[in-house]
Design a protein around this motif. Structure first.
Motif, PDB file in Angstrom:
ATOM      1  N   GLN A 137       0.848  -1.168   0.000  1.00 55.00           N
ATOM      2  CA  GLN A 137       0.000   0.000   0.000  1.00 55.00           C
ATOM      3  C   GLN A 137       0.891   1.227   0.000  1.00 55.00           C
ATOM      4  OE1 GLN A 137      -3.250   0.161   2.768  1.00 55.00           O
ATOM      5  NE2 GLN A 137      -3.552  -2.050   2.792  1.00 55.00           N
TER       6      GLN A 137
ATOM      7  N   SER B  93       1.043   5.501   0.521  1.00 55.29           N
ATOM      8  CA  SER B  93       0.423   6.730   0.999  1.00 55.29           C
ATOM      9  C   SER B  93       1.026   7.903   0.235  1.00 55.29           C
ATOM     10  CB  SER B  93       0.654   6.901   2.504  1.00 55.29           C
ATOM     11  OG  SER B  93       0.060   8.090   2.976  1.00 55.29           O
TER      12      SER B  93
ATOM     13  N   THR C 100      -8.825   8.359   2.347  1.00 56.58           N
ATOM     14  CA  THR C 100      -8.258   9.670   2.027  1.00 56.58           C
ATOM     15  C   THR C 100      -8.268  10.527   3.290  1.00 56.58           C
ATOM     16  OG1 THR C 100     -10.356  10.727   1.453  1.00 56.58           O
ATOM     17  CG2 THR C 100      -9.195   9.534  -0.311  1.00 56.58           C
TER      18      THR C 100
ATOM     19  N   THR D 103      -4.158  13.526   1.051  1.00 57.03           N
ATOM     20  CA  THR D 103      -3.477  12.236   1.098  1.00 57.03           C
ATOM     21  C   THR D 103      -4.363  11.140   0.528  1.00 57.03           C
ATOM     22  OG1 THR D 103      -2.233  12.897   3.070  1.00 57.03           O
ATOM     23  CG2 THR D 103      -2.331  10.552   2.573  1.00 57.03           C
TER      24      THR D 103
ATOM     25  N   ASN E 290      -4.486   7.090   0.192  1.00 55.99           N
ATOM     26  CA  ASN E 290      -3.942   5.813   0.629  1.00 55.99           C
ATOM     27  C   ASN E 290      -4.391   4.751  -0.375  1.00 55.99           C
ATOM     28  OD1 ASN E 290      -2.685   6.702   3.119  1.00 55.99           O
ATOM     29  ND2 ASN E 290      -4.760   7.043   3.845  1.00 55.99           N
TER      30      ASN E 290
ATOM     31  N   LYS F 169      -4.058   0.987  -2.512  1.00 56.04           N
ATOM     32  CA  LYS F 169      -3.753  -0.431  -2.351  1.00 56.04           C
ATOM     33  C   LYS F 169      -3.747  -1.102  -3.719  1.00 56.04           C
ATOM     34  CE  LYS F 169      -6.948  -3.275  -1.048  1.00 56.04           C
ATOM     35  NZ  LYS F 169      -7.964  -4.013  -0.261  1.00 56.04           N
TER      36      LYS F 169
END
Length: 203
Positions: free
Chosen positions: A112, A114, A154, A170, A172, A174
């Protein structure tokens, strides 16, 4: 002056983990009040709003701080801003953003990432302009699905320092589970992974 901003994600174009680069397509909704752009609507046939090219009125010098290229202003000559009769201005620049992020390979290949997308006002001091999050920060209603990456969560936050005012959006992300079992993709990704390790060890 308070500069309100929301980020509407349209698509994730590329996540280049080797170069640590995120490419997104998005538009911003930015609002502020200009005390010099106001009029009495009843004096002009109940005219409550006008649209101006962004080059014809004052615009905030807001730009992508963690981009791959030099600082550039948002929008274009044909982008228009809406001005209400009491001075409320709304500007919606549509852009392709290339932003830097720091790769996390701890759980490779089930990784993942960020990724921060940071906007800063570069042409005005904090005493004159402060950037704030408008409503919900990041909006995903307009987002198109990506076959490789999905958005897990987010967040958005403001950061005001003595020298600059920024908002940090931000994402995030995956990696999609199904794509990990694609033989061609896995081979490509594994090559990228070892290239990254090599660059880190020699740099």
């Amino acid at each position: 002056m308070i500069l309100d901003i929301d980020f509407f994600l349209v698509g994730i174009d590329e996540v280049d983990e080797l170069k640590q680069r995120l490419i997104t397509t998005a538009y911003l909704i930015i609002g502020w009040t200009d005390e010099y752009l106001n009029w009495t609507a009843s004096d002009f046939g109940e005219l409550y709003q006008l649209y101006f090219p962004q080059t014809d009125i004052w615009m905030p010098g807001i730009t992508l701080k963690n981009g791959f290229s030099k600082l550039e202003k948002l929008g274009s000559s044909f982008t228009k801003a809406r001005v209400m009769n009491r001075g409320q201005v709304t500007w919606v620049p549509f852009e392709v953003f290339e932003s830097k992020f720091t790769i996390d390979i701890k759980y490779f290949p089930y990784d993942q990432q960020s990724c921060d997308i940071i906007f800063v006002v570069w042409s005005s001091s904090v005493a004159d302009v402060v950037v704030t999050i408008w409503n919900n920060g990041i909006q995903l209603d307009s987002m198109e699905a990506n076959a490789e990456w999905s958005v897990v969560s987010t967040s958005a936050r403001e950061n005001v320092k003595s020298t600059e005012s920024t908002v940090i959006f931000t994402l995030n992300l995956k990696k999609e589970f199904d794509i990990l079992f694609d033989e061609h993709y896995y081979s490509y990704y594994l090559t990228q992974y070892f290239e990254y390790i090599y660059i880190r060890s020699t740099g």
